[in-house]
Design a protein around this motif. Structure first.
Motif, PDB file in Angstrom:
ATOM      1  N   LEU A   7       0.831  -1.207   0.000  1.00 46.39           N
ATOM      2  CA  LEU A   7       0.000   0.000   0.000  1.00 46.39           C
ATOM      3  C   LEU A   7       0.868   1.260   0.000  1.00 46.39           C
ATOM      4  O   LEU A   7       1.879   1.333   0.683  1.00 46.39           O
ATOM      5  CB  LEU A   7      -0.889  -0.019   1.250  1.00 46.39           C
ATOM      6  N   LEU A  39      -9.924   0.568   3.597  1.00 49.71           N
ATOM      7  CA  LEU A  39      -8.835   1.251   4.285  1.00 49.71           C
ATOM      8  C   LEU A  39      -8.262   2.359   3.420  1.00 49.71           C
ATOM      9  O   LEU A  39      -8.254   2.259   2.198  1.00 49.71           O
ATOM     10  CB  LEU A  39      -7.707   0.265   4.607  1.00 49.71           C
ATOM     11  N   CYS A  41      -4.665   4.700   3.148  1.00 51.10           N
ATOM     12  CA  CYS A  41      -3.290   4.829   3.625  1.00 51.10           C
ATOM     13  C   CYS A  41      -2.996   6.290   3.930  1.00 51.10           C
ATOM     14  O   CYS A  41      -2.892   7.113   3.031  1.00 51.10           O
ATOM     15  CB  CYS A  41      -2.312   4.287   2.598  1.00 51.10           C
ATOM     16  N   ILE A  53      -2.709   3.211   8.522  1.00 56.74           N
ATOM     17  CA  ILE A  53      -3.946   2.997   7.776  1.00 56.74           C
ATOM     18  C   ILE A  53      -5.137   3.496   8.585  1.00 56.74           C
ATOM     19  O   ILE A  53      -5.163   3.390   9.805  1.00 56.74           O
ATOM     20  CB  ILE A  53      -4.137   1.520   7.384  1.00 56.74           C
ATOM     21  N   CYS A  55      -9.319   3.337   9.092  1.00 57.46           N
ATOM     22  CA  CYS A  55     -10.520   2.547   8.861  1.00 57.46           C
ATOM     23  C   CYS A  55     -11.630   3.133   9.728  1.00 57.46           C
ATOM     24  O   CYS A  55     -11.505   3.145  10.958  1.00 57.46           O
ATOM     25  CB  CYS A  55     -10.288   1.082   9.204  1.00 57.46           C
TER      26      CYS A  55
END
Length: 76
Positions: A7, A39, A41, A53, A55
């Protein structure tokens, strides 16, 4: 599909699989990060060793090598 460890900052992905054998399986589940979670980054350290990350409004920073077993798909 690819690994979460790849990512890059500013990318959105959706979790496809977190294997039971992954050491982060339970800790991520406690943060609400499960298959199907989307998610974002927030940050990648220089050298890509640390990834932050987001969320659902929460942010967690993890070592990229610990994320190598987690499969994701990119969101458009």
């Amino acid at each position: 599909m690819e690994k979460l460890s790849l990512l890059k900052q500013g990318e959105w992905v959706q979790i496809v699989d977190i294997p039971q054998s992954c050491p982060l399986h339970i800790p991520l589940q406690q943060f609400g990060i499960t298959p199907g979670s989307v998610l974002f980054c927030r940050y990648c350290s220089p050298g890509g060793e640390l990834i932050a990350i987001e969320c659902e409004g929460g942010v967690v920073a993890l070592r990229a090598k610990e994320l190598s077993e987690i499969t994701v798909r990119r969101c458009s």
